[in-house]
Scaffold this motif. Sequence first.
Motif, short mmCIF file in Angstrom:
data_model
loop_
_atom_site.label_atom_id
_atom_site.label_comp_id
_atom_site.label_asym_id
_atom_site.label_seq_id
_atom_site.Cartn_x
_atom_site.Cartn_y
_atom_site.Cartn_z
N ARG A 167 0.83 -1.21 0.00
CA ARG A 167 0.00 0.00 0.00
C ARG A 167 0.87 1.26 0.00
O ARG A 167 0.54 2.24 -0.69
CB ARG A 167 -0.93 -0.02 1.22
N VAL A 168 1.95 1.25 0.76
CA VAL A 168 2.85 2.41 0.79
C VAL A 168 3.46 2.65 -0.59
O VAL A 168 3.52 3.79 -1.07
CB VAL A 168 3.95 2.20 1.86
N ASN A 169 3.90 1.58 -1.23
CA ASN A 169 4.50 1.73 -2.56
C ASN A 169 3.48 2.21 -3.58
O ASN A 169 3.80 3.00 -4.48
CB ASN A 169 5.10 0.39 -3.01
N ALA A 170 2.22 1.70 -3.47
CA ALA A 170 1.19 2.14 -4.41
C ALA A 170 0.92 3.64 -4.26
O ALA A 170 0.75 4.35 -5.27
CB ALA A 170 -0.10 1.35 -4.17
N LEU A 171 0.90 4.12 -3.03
CA LEU A 171 0.69 5.55 -2.81
C LEU A 171 1.90 6.37 -3.26
O LEU A 171 1.75 7.42 -3.89
CB LEU A 171 0.40 5.82 -1.33
N GLU A 172 3.09 5.88 -2.92
CA GLU A 172 4.30 6.66 -3.19
C GLU A 172 4.65 6.72 -4.67
O GLU A 172 5.06 7.77 -5.17
CB GLU A 172 5.47 6.07 -2.41
N TYR A 173 4.48 5.60 -5.38
CA TYR A 173 4.95 5.53 -6.77
C TYR A 173 3.84 5.57 -7.81
O TYR A 173 4.14 5.66 -9.00
CB TYR A 173 5.77 4.25 -6.97
N ARG A 174 2.57 5.52 -7.39
CA ARG A 174 1.49 5.54 -8.37
C ARG A 174 0.44 6.61 -8.07
O ARG A 174 0.25 7.54 -8.87
CB ARG A 174 0.84 4.15 -8.43
N THR A 175 -0.23 6.49 -6.94
CA THR A 175 -1.36 7.37 -6.68
C THR A 175 -0.94 8.84 -6.55
O THR A 175 -1.48 9.71 -7.26
CB THR A 175 -2.09 6.93 -5.39
N ILE A 176 0.01 9.12 -5.67
CA ILE A 176 0.42 10.51 -5.44
C ILE A 176 1.05 11.13 -6.69
O ILE A 176 0.69 12.26 -7.07
CB ILE A 176 1.36 10.59 -4.22
N PRO A 177 2.00 10.45 -7.40
CA PRO A 177 2.52 11.05 -8.63
C PRO A 177 1.46 11.30 -9.70
O PRO A 177 1.50 12.31 -10.40
CB PRO A 177 3.56 10.02 -9.10
N ASP A 178 0.49 10.37 -9.83
CA ASP A 178 -0.58 10.56 -10.82
C ASP A 178 -1.42 11.79 -10.48
O ASP A 178 -1.77 12.59 -11.36
CB ASP A 178 -1.47 9.33 -10.88
N LEU A 179 -1.75 11.95 -9.21
CA LEU A 179 -2.52 13.12 -8.80
C LEU A 179 -1.74 14.41 -9.02
O LEU A 179 -2.28 15.42 -9.50
CB LEU A 179 -2.92 12.99 -7.33
N GLN A 180 -0.45 14.38 -8.68
CA GLN A 180 0.37 15.58 -8.88
C GLN A 180 0.48 15.94 -10.36
O GLN A 180 0.39 17.12 -10.73
CB GLN A 180 1.76 15.35 -8.28
N GLU A 181 0.65 14.94 -11.20
CA GLU A 181 0.75 15.18 -12.65
C GLU A 181 -0.57 15.73 -13.20
O GLU A 181 -0.57 16.65 -14.03
CB GLU A 181 1.12 13.88 -13.36
N THR A 182 -1.70 15.18 -12.73
CA THR A 182 -2.99 15.65 -13.21
C THR A 182 -3.27 17.07 -12.74
O THR A 182 -3.79 17.90 -13.50
CB THR A 182 -4.10 14.71 -12.71
N ILE A 183 -2.94 17.38 -11.49
CA ILE A 183 -3.12 18.74 -10.98
C ILE A 183 -2.26 19.73 -11.76
O ILE A 183 -2.72 20.83 -12.11
CB ILE A 183 -2.79 18.78 -9.47
#
Length: 235
Positions: A167-183
């Motif tokens: 879960r930590v890796n999914a947030l760190e390397y997928r969810t958070i970067p995707d949100l930052q890129e979309t924003i």
Amino acid sequence: MARLKVTPTRMNLNTLKERLATSSRGYKLLKDKQDELMRQFMDLIRENKRLREEVEAELSDSFADFLVASAFMSPEFLEEAVSSPTQKVGVDIGVKNVMSVRIPTMDFVVEENENASMFSYGYAETSAGLDQAIKGLNDVMEKLLKLAELEKTTQLMADEIEATRRRVNALEYRTIPDLQETIKYIRAKLEENERATIARLMKVKDIIADPDVTDTINEPGFRDPNFTGDRQAIQ
């Protein structure tokens, strides 16, 4: 890192900002949980190693005493001596929650009986080696049960660490970067639209400020739909 498929609007921008803040908080909490689980896991590993060495040493001594006893007693009589215990012992298994991990707690439950004894045989035809072996096994049983509890706790803790790490890796390397890129993409699109709007307004202002255009607008009938005069002359 991939951009999410959303319409670049301010409402979606605010929604994604809230998701990013929630994901960042969740990442921090899960990271802290992972670190604490690892600390407790390492403590369990050290305790498990120490207890296992003690149990193995005591079991080795008890087996040695049993081997000595078997040298002085026939196999049939030895089996008969230990086949009728006078004590009934059970195991009470409970559960406690540690960092969202349900780990077992184990305790022996001995049935109350005034005639019960760890030695279920007479002393006349048995050797002292058998007494020592039985006593050694009885003494080591508490540690053996504790070792079983530690083994199961270690296994459950390792499974929870692995799940938390994913879960930590999914947030760190997928969810958070995707949100930052979309924003970042939505902000760029909104800024681009804002610049285009300002450019159009400035163009309209320049047109209105042109004397020829102003005179044309002020001529009679320009805004009157019922005017039947020479529109070509007005133009």
